[in-house]
Design a protein around this motif. Structure first.
Motif, PDB file in Angstrom:
ATOM      1  N   ASP A 195       0.906  -1.094   0.174  1.00 12.34           N
ATOM      2  CA  ASP A 195      -0.004  -0.074   0.037  1.00 12.34           C
ATOM      3  C   ASP A 195       0.934   1.301   0.011  1.00 12.34           C
ATOM      4  OD1 ASP A 195      -2.465  -1.428   0.028  1.00 12.34           O
ATOM      5  OD2 ASP A 195      -2.303  -1.816   2.321  1.00 12.34           O
ATOM      6  N   TYR A 196       1.919   1.170   0.642  1.00 16.11           N
ATOM      7  CA  TYR A 196       2.843   2.350   0.811  1.00 16.11           C
ATOM      8  C   TYR A 196       3.359   2.509  -0.541  1.00 16.11           C
ATOM      9  CZ  TYR A 196       2.760   2.618   6.080  1.00 16.11           C
ATOM     10  OH  TYR A 196       2.697   2.703   7.345  1.00 16.11           O
ATOM     11  N   LEU A 197       4.167   1.497  -0.999  1.00 17.63           N
ATOM     12  CA  LEU A 197       4.367   1.763  -2.456  1.00 17.63           C
ATOM     13  C   LEU A 197       3.693   2.192  -3.520  1.00 17.63           C
ATOM     14  CD1 LEU A 197       7.034   1.414  -4.291  1.00 17.63           C
ATOM     15  CD2 LEU A 197       6.582  -0.966  -4.577  1.00 17.63           C
ATOM     16  N   GLU A 198       2.449   1.586  -3.449  1.00 17.53           N
ATOM     17  CA  GLU A 198       1.574   2.132  -4.504  1.00 17.53           C
ATOM     18  C   GLU A 198       1.123   3.545  -4.285  1.00 17.53           C
ATOM     19  OE1 GLU A 198      -2.696   0.356  -6.334  1.00 17.53           O
ATOM     20  OE2 GLU A 198      -2.645   0.214  -4.254  1.00 17.53           O
ATOM     21  N   THR A 199       0.914   3.945  -3.070  1.00 14.89           N
ATOM     22  CA  THR A 199       0.562   5.369  -2.828  1.00 14.89           C
ATOM     23  C   THR A 199       1.675   6.480  -3.280  1.00 14.89           C
ATOM     24  OG1 THR A 199      -0.965   4.682  -1.017  1.00 14.89           O
ATOM     25  CG2 THR A 199      -0.085   7.005  -0.975  1.00 14.89           C
ATOM     26  N   VAL A 200       2.711   6.070  -3.049  1.00 19.82           N
ATOM     27  CA  VAL A 200       4.068   6.981  -3.640  1.00 19.82           C
ATOM     28  C   VAL A 200       4.084   7.113  -5.273  1.00 19.82           C
ATOM     29  CG1 VAL A 200       6.387   7.676  -3.102  1.00 19.82           C
ATOM     30  CG2 VAL A 200       4.992   6.697  -1.164  1.00 19.82           C
ATOM     31  N   ILE A 201       3.973   5.928  -5.655  1.00 21.20           N
ATOM     32  CA  ILE A 201       4.100   5.874  -7.072  1.00 21.20           C
ATOM     33  C   ILE A 201       2.989   6.585  -7.681  1.00 21.20           C
ATOM     34  CG2 ILE A 201       4.347   4.468  -9.088  1.00 21.20           C
ATOM     35  CD1 ILE A 201       5.377   2.163  -7.427  1.00 21.20           C
ATOM     36  N   LYS A 202       1.659   6.492  -6.994  1.00 23.31           N
ATOM     37  CA  LYS A 202       0.628   7.245  -7.637  1.00 23.31           C
ATOM     38  C   LYS A 202       0.811   8.653  -7.471  1.00 23.31           C
ATOM     39  CE  LYS A 202      -4.470   7.753  -6.531  1.00 23.31           C
ATOM     40  NZ  LYS A 202      -5.356   7.329  -5.840  1.00 23.31           N
ATOM     41  N   TRP A 203       1.556   9.307  -6.223  1.00 19.88           N
ATOM     42  CA  TRP A 203       2.010  10.454  -5.933  1.00 19.88           C
ATOM     43  C   TRP A 203       2.745  10.886  -7.306  1.00 19.88           C
ATOM     44  CZ3 TRP A 203       2.860  10.468  -0.183  1.00 19.88           C
ATOM     45  CH2 TRP A 203       1.595  10.538   0.419  1.00 19.88           C
ATOM     46  N   ILE A 204       3.953  10.514  -7.308  1.00 22.97           N
ATOM     47  CA  ILE A 204       5.027  10.844  -8.401  1.00 22.97           C
ATOM     48  C   ILE A 204       4.657  10.802  -9.451  1.00 22.97           C
ATOM     49  CG2 ILE A 204       6.152   8.845  -8.312  1.00 22.97           C
ATOM     50  CD1 ILE A 204       8.795  10.289  -7.944  1.00 22.97           C
ATOM     51  N   ILE A 209       0.455   4.955 -12.697  1.00 21.52           N
ATOM     52  CA  ILE A 209       1.538   3.962 -11.956  1.00 21.52           C
ATOM     53  C   ILE A 209       2.249   3.070 -12.939  1.00 21.52           C
ATOM     54  CG2 ILE A 209       1.543   2.062 -10.295  1.00 21.52           C
ATOM     55  CD1 ILE A 209      -0.515   3.522  -8.762  1.00 21.52           C
ATOM     56  N   GLU A 210       1.622   2.349 -13.913  1.00 20.63           N
ATOM     57  CA  GLU A 210       2.163   1.635 -14.848  1.00 20.63           C
ATOM     58  C   GLU A 210       3.125   2.251 -15.556  1.00 20.63           C
ATOM     59  OE1 GLU A 210      -0.462  -1.296 -16.870  1.00 20.63           O
ATOM     60  OE2 GLU A 210      -1.513  -1.555 -14.961  1.00 20.63           O
ATOM     61  N   ASP A 211       2.849   3.493 -16.114  1.00 21.58           N
ATOM     62  CA  ASP A 211       3.681   4.204 -17.178  1.00 21.58           C
ATOM     63  C   ASP A 211       4.970   4.453 -16.144  1.00 21.58           C
ATOM     64  OD1 ASP A 211       1.831   4.105 -19.169  1.00 21.58           O
ATOM     65  OD2 ASP A 211       1.263   6.306 -18.791  1.00 21.58           O
ATOM     66  N   TYR A 212       5.157   4.897 -15.152  1.00 15.12           N
ATOM     67  CA  TYR A 212       6.125   4.982 -14.297  1.00 15.12           C
ATOM     68  C   TYR A 212       7.107   3.768 -13.932  1.00 15.12           C
ATOM     69  CZ  TYR A 212       8.985   7.170 -10.757  1.00 15.12           C
ATOM     70  OH  TYR A 212      10.297   7.749 -10.008  1.00 15.12           O
ATOM     71  N   MET A 213       6.387   2.685 -13.479  1.00 12.34           N
ATOM     72  CA  MET A 213       6.965   1.501 -13.146  1.00 12.34           C
ATOM     73  C   MET A 213       7.614   0.928 -14.573  1.00 12.34           C
ATOM     74  SD  MET A 213       4.632  -0.430 -10.582  1.00 12.34           S
ATOM     75  CE  MET A 213       5.962  -1.465  -9.980  1.00 12.34           C
ATOM     76  N   GLY A 214       7.084   1.131 -15.671  1.00  9.10           N
ATOM     77  CA  GLY A 214       7.500   0.589 -17.124  1.00  9.10           C
ATOM     78  C   GLY A 214       8.706   1.378 -17.439  1.00  9.10           C
ATOM     79  N   VAL A 251      -4.491  11.092   3.830  1.00 11.85           N
ATOM     80  CA  VAL A 251      -4.802  12.432   3.180  1.00 11.85           C
ATOM     81  C   VAL A 251      -3.702  12.118   1.961  1.00 11.85           C
ATOM     82  CG1 VAL A 251      -4.147  14.833   3.112  1.00 11.85           C
ATOM     83  CG2 VAL A 251      -5.471  13.948   4.987  1.00 11.85           C
ATOM     84  N   GLN A 252      -4.037  12.670   0.643  1.00  7.25           N
ATOM     85  CA  GLN A 252      -3.216  12.351  -0.476  1.00  7.25           C
ATOM     86  C   GLN A 252      -2.360  13.576  -0.534  1.00  7.25           C
ATOM     87  OE1 GLN A 252      -3.205   9.777  -2.621  1.00  7.25           O
ATOM     88  NE2 GLN A 252      -4.777   8.928  -1.083  1.00  7.25           N
ATOM     89  N   TRP A 253      -1.371  13.474   0.256  1.00  3.31           N
ATOM     90  CA  TRP A 253       0.011  14.234   0.536  1.00  3.31           C
ATOM     91  C   TRP A 253       0.529  14.805  -0.521  1.00  3.31           C
ATOM     92  CZ3 TRP A 253      -1.180  17.432   4.603  1.00  3.31           C
ATOM     93  CH2 TRP A 253      -1.641  16.555   5.633  1.00  3.31           C
TER      94      TRP A 253
END
Length: 367
Positions: A195-204, A209-214, A251-253
């Motif tokens: 959950d932590y990893l998913e949240t931070v990738i979503k933020w950045i 998410i998939e575009d960033y990870m790819g 919160v979506q910090w």
């Protein structure tokens, strides 16, 4: 996809078992990768772990497990990691368990020889699956419908397995990981379920998410996302130094940081306003106070609305007429409205309520 059904014993499975933490977990004569890059952390609790040993000790059947055949003819677990680790850890002496007829917990090495042999000779049903990476991962998704289902991020970790994911998990996905120590008061969910990893990738990535990870899959480390995460936490603690875990968690910090990080704010003024909003009976969602202060959007606060009883009473008092245009409408076509808006100090009470037709209320809201 080629699938071969085989049966092995617990003795075979646990021979040469090694748990090297981040460097890998292996069994089956060193040929089985029990924790390949796309697998999640061990998530069984004591009750579930003990249920596996109870099943084995009684000779009852366990669900079938799936292994993928690798290019080097070794194997990696597709499904069955939790059961495999439970068995290997018990045989390895990592925990004790009550095996009748003796009613006290015993480690494996404390069992009688016949009890040990019964467990070691227990048969495990395995499907060995051969195919390309895409086929194996699709199979992985399909067979994980039952049991502890993989989260979306765990599946993405499988698809984009590589050096970047490995390093990102070191920061965000381990028990006691740096992200947990730094920001457990601000993040919701479980680090080990990604959950932590998913949240931070979503933020950045602004939710890509998939575009960033790819695009980062083969990078040697995840330094960029870690530095970004630290910047987000330092920013929010600078403008909101007083921690309120129940209000701040989830919160979506990162999304707020992306938009407002360059603005100047007065932390003391924010704190006084936070205290006022907490005491405001019309604010029904305290966790929305932080994004509201930055965006000035009332939707985050879920301001208390007028009740149906209040609406009905004011409708009768106004004889079914809109308090703005004066026309008569059915009550279903009218709405209760604050005469003085909440942000100007108006309260959600009968004295500050009027009934407007929907068109008039929309026009007022747009002004």
């Amino acid at each position: 996809m080629k699938i071969e059904l085989v049966e092995i014993t617990v003795k075979d499975l646990t021979t040469d078992f090694e748990d090297n933490q981040d460097d890998g977990v292996f069994g089956y004569h060193g040929k089985l990768d029990i924790r390949p890059p796309f697998q999640r952390e061990f998530v069984y609790g004591e009750k579930e772990r003990d249920a596996v040993i109870d099943t084995v000790s009684k000779g009852f059947p366990l669900n079938v497990m799936y292994w993928a055949v690798k290019d080097d003819k070794n194997y990696e677990i597709i499904d069955g990691q939790q059961r495999t680790l439970s068995i290997c850890q018990y045989i390895n002496g990592d925990f004790s368990f009550v095996i009748p007829p003796i009613s006290q917990k015993r480690y494996f090495h404390n069992l009688n020889d016949d009890e040990k042999e019964k467990i070691l000779n227990y048969g495990l049903t395995i499907y060995k699956c051969s195919g390309n990476e895409t086929e194996k991962l699709e199979w992985f998704k399909t067979i994980n419908i039952a049991g502890k289902v993989l989260t979306n991020q765990e599946l993405k970790n499988a698809v984009y397995a590589g050096s970047w994911v490995t390093d990102a998990k070191r920061h965000f996905s381990k028990r006691g990981c740096p992200a947990h120590g730094l920001a457990e008061d601000y993040l919701s969910g479980s680090c080990i379920r990604q959950d932590y990893l998913e949240t931070v990738i979503k933020w950045i990535s602004n939710d890509q998410i998939e575009d960033y990870m790819g695009s980062h899959k083969d990078e040697p480390n995840a330094d960029e996302i870690w530095k970004y995460f630290v910047s987000v936490i330092e920013w929010l603690e600078r403008i909101f130094p007083n921690k309120r875990k129940k209000m701040m968690q989830g919160v979506q910090w990162g999304a707020l940081f992306n938009t407002y990080k360059d603005n100047e704010y007065n932390a003391e003024e924010f704190e006084l306003r936070i205290q006022e909003l907490i005491l405001d009976d019309d604010v029904t969602k305290n966790s929305g106070i932080y994004p509201y202060l930055l965006t000035n959007d009332q939707k985050y606060l879920s301001i208390r609305s007028f009740s149906d009883a209040q609406k009905q009473k004011l409708y009768q008092k106004q004889n079914g007429n809109c308090n703005s245009c004066g026309d008569s409408f059915d009550i279903t076509l009218m709405e209760a409205d604050h005469i003085t808006p909440w942000h100007e100090g108006g309260k959600t009470n009968e004295e500050n309520c009027q009934i407007l037709c929907k068109d008039c209320n929309r026009r007022k809201s747009g002004n």
